[in-house]
Motif scaffolding. Structure first.
Motif, PDB file in Angstrom:
ATOM      1  N   PHE A   1       7.423  18.397  11.416  1.00  0.00           N
ATOM      2  CA  PHE A   1       6.548  18.035  10.313  1.00  0.00           C
ATOM      3  C   PHE A   1       7.288  17.187   9.285  1.00  0.00           C
ATOM      4  O   PHE A   1       6.758  16.192   8.770  1.00  0.00           O
ATOM      5  N   ILE A   2       8.531  17.559   8.983  1.00  0.00           N
ATOM      6  CA  ILE A   2       9.342  16.775   8.046  1.00  0.00           C
ATOM      7  C   ILE A   2       9.539  15.360   8.573  1.00  0.00           C
ATOM      8  O   ILE A   2       9.440  14.379   7.824  1.00  0.00           O
ATOM      9  N   GLY A   3       9.820  15.239   9.863  1.00  0.00           N
ATOM     10  CA  GLY A   3       9.991  13.919  10.460  1.00  0.00           C
ATOM     11  C   GLY A   3       8.755  13.053  10.294  1.00  0.00           C
ATOM     12  O   GLY A   3       8.854  11.866   9.956  1.00  0.00           O
ATOM     13  N   ALA A   4       7.566  13.650  10.500  1.00  0.00           N
ATOM     14  CA  ALA A   4       6.323  12.897  10.360  1.00  0.00           C
ATOM     15  C   ALA A   4       6.122  12.419   8.926  1.00  0.00           C
ATOM     16  O   ALA A   4       5.695  11.279   8.688  1.00  0.00           O
ATOM     17  N   ILE A   5       6.440  13.287   7.950  1.00  0.00           N
ATOM     18  CA  ILE A   5       6.280  12.902   6.547  1.00  0.00           C
ATOM     19  C   ILE A   5       7.272  11.807   6.164  1.00  0.00           C
ATOM     20  O   ILE A   5       6.924  10.827   5.507  1.00  0.00           O
ATOM     21  N   VAL A   6       8.533  11.970   6.595  1.00  0.00           N
ATOM     22  CA  VAL A   6       9.553  10.954   6.302  1.00  0.00           C
ATOM     23  C   VAL A   6       9.141   9.603   6.888  1.00  0.00           C
ATOM     24  O   VAL A   6       9.336   8.551   6.267  1.00  0.00           O
ATOM     25  N   GLY A   7       8.532   9.633   8.067  1.00  0.00           N
ATOM     26  CA  GLY A   7       8.104   8.390   8.704  1.00  0.00           C
ATOM     27  C   GLY A   7       7.025   7.658   7.926  1.00  0.00           C
ATOM     28  O   GLY A   7       6.895   6.430   8.048  1.00  0.00           O
ATOM     29  N   THR A   8       6.259   8.390   7.129  1.00  0.00           N
ATOM     30  CA  THR A   8       5.200   7.746   6.357  1.00  0.00           C
ATOM     31  C   THR A   8       5.663   7.309   4.967  1.00  0.00           C
ATOM     32  O   THR A   8       4.921   6.622   4.258  1.00  0.00           O
ATOM     33  N   LEU A   9       6.878   7.696   4.559  1.00  0.00           N
ATOM     34  CA  LEU A   9       7.350   7.349   3.215  1.00  0.00           C
ATOM     35  C   LEU A   9       7.426   5.838   2.962  1.00  0.00           C
ATOM     36  O   LEU A   9       7.113   5.393   1.853  1.00  0.00           O
ATOM     37  N   PRO A  10       7.857   5.013   3.948  1.00  0.00           N
ATOM     38  CA  PRO A  10       7.852   3.567   3.679  1.00  0.00           C
ATOM     39  C   PRO A  10       6.466   3.040   3.313  1.00  0.00           C
ATOM     40  O   PRO A  10       6.340   2.180   2.437  1.00  0.00           O
ATOM     41  N   SER A  11       5.429   3.567   3.980  1.00  0.00           N
ATOM     42  CA  SER A  11       4.070   3.144   3.660  1.00  0.00           C
ATOM     43  C   SER A  11       3.692   3.559   2.243  1.00  0.00           C
ATOM     44  O   SER A  11       3.077   2.795   1.494  1.00  0.00           O
ATOM     45  N   LEU A  12       4.070   4.779   1.850  1.00  0.00           N
ATOM     46  CA  LEU A  12       3.789   5.246   0.497  1.00  0.00           C
ATOM     47  C   LEU A  12       4.571   4.434  -0.530  1.00  0.00           C
ATOM     48  O   LEU A  12       4.050   4.111  -1.603  1.00  0.00           O
ATOM     49  N   TYR A  13       5.811   4.072  -0.207  1.00  0.00           N
ATOM     50  CA  TYR A  13       6.632   3.262  -1.109  1.00  0.00           C
ATOM     51  C   TYR A  13       5.976   1.891  -1.341  1.00  0.00           C
ATOM     52  O   TYR A  13       5.918   1.405  -2.474  1.00  0.00           O
ATOM     53  N   ARG A  14       5.476   1.291  -0.250  1.00  0.00           N
ATOM     54  CA  ARG A  14       4.784   0.003  -0.391  1.00  0.00           C
ATOM     55  C   ARG A  14       3.522   0.159  -1.235  1.00  0.00           C
ATOM     56  O   ARG A  14       3.201  -0.700  -2.063  1.00  0.00           O
ATOM     57  N   GLU A  15       2.796   1.255  -1.023  1.00  0.00           N
ATOM     58  CA  GLU A  15       1.570   1.501  -1.791  1.00  0.00           C
ATOM     59  C   GLU A  15       1.891   1.658  -3.274  1.00  0.00           C
ATOM     60  O   GLU A  15       1.177   1.126  -4.134  1.00  0.00           O
TER      61      GLU A  15
ATOM     62  N   ASN B   1       1.112  -3.042  -6.970  1.00  0.00           N
ATOM     63  CA  ASN B   1       0.710  -3.713  -8.212  1.00  0.00           C
ATOM     64  C   ASN B   1       1.913  -4.076  -9.077  1.00  0.00           C
ATOM     65  O   ASN B   1       1.777  -4.339 -10.270  1.00  0.00           O
ATOM     66  N   GLY B   2       3.097  -4.066  -8.466  1.00  0.00           N
ATOM     67  CA  GLY B   2       4.318  -4.362  -9.204  1.00  0.00           C
ATOM     68  C   GLY B   2       5.170  -3.126  -9.387  1.00  0.00           C
ATOM     69  O   GLY B   2       4.666  -2.001  -9.407  1.00  0.00           O
ATOM     70  N   ARG B   3       6.481  -3.363  -9.503  1.00  0.00           N
ATOM     71  CA  ARG B   3       7.416  -2.250  -9.623  1.00  0.00           C
ATOM     72  C   ARG B   3       8.575  -2.680 -10.504  1.00  0.00           C
ATOM     73  O   ARG B   3       9.082  -3.792 -10.389  1.00  0.00           O
ATOM     74  N   LYS B   4       8.998  -1.781 -11.395  1.00  0.00           N
ATOM     75  CA  LYS B   4      10.153  -2.033 -12.254  1.00  0.00           C
ATOM     76  C   LYS B   4      11.239  -1.002 -11.943  1.00  0.00           C
ATOM     77  O   LYS B   4      10.987   0.010 -11.305  1.00  0.00           O
ATOM     78  N   THR B   5      12.442  -1.266 -12.439  1.00  0.00           N
ATOM     79  CA  THR B   5      13.547  -0.327 -12.233  1.00  0.00           C
ATOM     80  C   THR B   5      13.196   1.056 -12.780  1.00  0.00           C
ATOM     81  O   THR B   5      13.542   2.084 -12.189  1.00  0.00           O
ATOM     82  N   GLY B   6      12.481   1.071 -13.892  1.00  0.00           N
ATOM     83  CA  GLY B   6      12.084   2.335 -14.498  1.00  0.00           C
ATOM     84  C   GLY B   6      11.219   3.175 -13.577  1.00  0.00           C
ATOM     85  O   GLY B   6      11.268   4.410 -13.627  1.00  0.00           O
ATOM     86  N   HIS B   7      10.424   2.518 -12.734  1.00  0.00           N
ATOM     87  CA  HIS B   7       9.582   3.258 -11.801  1.00  0.00           C
ATOM     88  C   HIS B   7      10.429   3.963 -10.736  1.00  0.00           C
ATOM     89  O   HIS B   7      10.123   5.103 -10.341  1.00  0.00           O
ATOM     90  N   ILE B   8      11.490   3.296 -10.290  1.00  0.00           N
ATOM     91  CA  ILE B   8      12.397   3.914  -9.311  1.00  0.00           C
ATOM     92  C   ILE B   8      13.092   5.121  -9.934  1.00  0.00           C
ATOM     93  O   ILE B   8      13.191   6.192  -9.324  1.00  0.00           O
ATOM     94  N   VAL B   9      13.562   4.930 -11.184  1.00  0.00           N
ATOM     95  CA  VAL B   9      14.208   6.036 -11.902  1.00  0.00           C
ATOM     96  C   VAL B   9      13.227   7.197 -12.066  1.00  0.00           C
ATOM     97  O   VAL B   9      13.585   8.363 -11.880  1.00  0.00           O
TER      98      VAL B   9
ATOM     99  N   PHE C   1       1.796   6.569  -9.026  1.00  0.00           N
ATOM    100  CA  PHE C   1       2.179   6.603  -7.616  1.00  0.00           C
ATOM    101  C   PHE C   1       3.679   6.799  -7.418  1.00  0.00           C
ATOM    102  O   PHE C   1       4.108   7.358  -6.405  1.00  0.00           O
ATOM    103  N   HIS C   2       4.499   6.369  -8.372  1.00  0.00           N
ATOM    104  CA  HIS C   2       5.929   6.655  -8.252  1.00  0.00           C
ATOM    105  C   HIS C   2       6.219   8.124  -8.564  1.00  0.00           C
ATOM    106  O   HIS C   2       7.154   8.710  -8.000  1.00  0.00           O
ATOM    107  N   ILE C   3       5.412   8.726  -9.438  1.00  0.00           N
ATOM    108  CA  ILE C   3       5.510  10.175  -9.640  1.00  0.00           C
ATOM    109  C   ILE C   3       5.114  10.896  -8.351  1.00  0.00           C
ATOM    110  O   ILE C   3       5.785  11.833  -7.913  1.00  0.00           O
ATOM    111  N   ILE C   4       4.022  10.433  -7.738  1.00  0.00           N
ATOM    112  CA  ILE C   4       3.585  11.014  -6.465  1.00  0.00           C
ATOM    113  C   ILE C   4       4.679  10.879  -5.416  1.00  0.00           C
ATOM    114  O   ILE C   4       4.972  11.823  -4.667  1.00  0.00           O
ATOM    115  N   LEU C   5       5.318   9.702  -5.364  1.00  0.00           N
ATOM    116  CA  LEU C   5       6.397   9.474  -4.405  1.00  0.00           C
ATOM    117  C   LEU C   5       7.526  10.488  -4.608  1.00  0.00           C
ATOM    118  O   LEU C   5       8.029  11.085  -3.644  1.00  0.00           O
ATOM    119  N   GLY C   6       7.916  10.710  -5.862  1.00  0.00           N
ATOM    120  CA  GLY C   6       8.967  11.683  -6.141  1.00  0.00           C
ATOM    121  C   GLY C   6       8.566  13.096  -5.763  1.00  0.00           C
ATOM    122  O   GLY C   6       9.360  13.856  -5.200  1.00  0.00           O
TER     123      GLY C   6
END
Length: 287
Positions: free
Chosen positions: A99-113, A117-125, A229-234
């Motif tokens: 299950f962890i593998g499946a979720i990790v595999g979808t993280l790139p798609s979530l990161y792109r999502e 609409n744009g991304r700043k360094t603060g969003h990564i932090v 969405f970056h909060i969701i990603l975290g």
């Protein structure tokens, strides 16, 4: 020829949404997993929240689009509950790492999502800080929460709201809270036995929770999409890390067991990446 290709793509799109619904449904009943987080990584969270926050807009079009998701979710809850429950009881390391593998595999798609609409360094932090804080909270909650709640109609209404909160707030694992309140096992037993004395109030509570809070979440995304969405990603990263099997579950495992764990993780990873690519292929504008 073009019509056949269109028909094939429509069938593929429909089946993909059924599979996503199954994953979301199964994730909703798995401790440590959030149905909302899985909806997010499968590209369905925002469309569903948008629909629920304004149900009169393109009502039938949305219903037809989400119908296979709902069918899959029911299959995930009622059908996959049995093998998942058996697997978690007898082969937890294998099931959780797949299950962890499946979720990790979808993280790139979530990161792109998250950055569409744009991304700043603060969003990564923000994503990193959110992941750390959420992981610490979940770890603390797992060690300290354990209460006993009387089972009645209003208790199950509350349980339904808690259950649905994991969808409204991606990364929140309602199953964990139900376990802490000693309501998880009675709920899963009620699902297996089709106990409508439990299922009806749980369903009412879940619907009320989603309808009451989806509009607020939609408004937040309208004004701060990248931030939300970056909060969701975290939160997704933290809730995935927290379900890693504890050390004591590895006692007695041999070389072949570890090889199978690695194989299942890679299989889950491949499936997650594949589903992410399918999401890009079959993504549909339903507004």
């Amino acid at each position: 020829m073009e019509k056949e290709q269109q028909k094939s793509q429509n069938i593929g799109d429909w089946l993909l949404r059924v599979v996503k619904g199954m994953m979301i449904g199964s994730g909703a009943i798995l401790p440590g997993v959030s149905g909302g987080a899985l909806a997010a990584v499968f590209g369905l969270y925002e469309p569903i929240i948008t629909f629920l926050s304004n149900m009169t807009h393109n009502f039938m079009k949305h219903v037809l689009y989400f119908l296979p998701v709902g069918v899959g979710a029911l299959l995930g809850v009622f059908v996959l509950a049995y093998p998942l429950d058996y697997g978690l009881q007898h082969y937890p390391v294998l099931v959780l790492w797949a299950f962890i593998g499946a979720i990790v595999g979808t993280l790139p798609s979530l990161y792109r999502e998250a950055g569409k609409n744009g991304r700043k360094t603060g969003h990564i932090v923000l994503a990193v800080v959110t992941a750390i804080l959420m992981f610490l909270f979940l770890f603390w909650a797992d060690a300290n929460f354990n209460v006993q709640v009387e089972q009645n109609f209003f208790t199950w209404l509350m349980a339904g709201g808690i259950f649905a909160s994991g969808f409204v707030v991606p990364g929140l694992s309602p199953s964990n809270f139900l376990i802490y309140m000693n309501l998880y096992q009675p709920l899963t037993e009620g699902i297996r036995q089709l106990n409508f004395g439990i299922l009806i109030p749980v369903g009412i509570g879940a619907v009320l929770c989603v309808l009451l809070f989806s509009k607020a979440v939609r408004r937040l995304m309208d004004v701060a999409y990248a931030t939300i969405f970056h909060i969701i990603l975290g939160v997704v990263v933290a809730s995935t890390a927290i379900i890693a099997p504890p050390a004591e579950l590895y006692n007695g495992l041999g070389f072949l067991d570890y090889a199978l764990v690695a194989l299942l993780f890679l299989a889950g990873l491949a499936i997650g990446l594949w589903m992410g690519r399918l999401e890009d292929t079959y993504k549909t504008d339903i507004d």
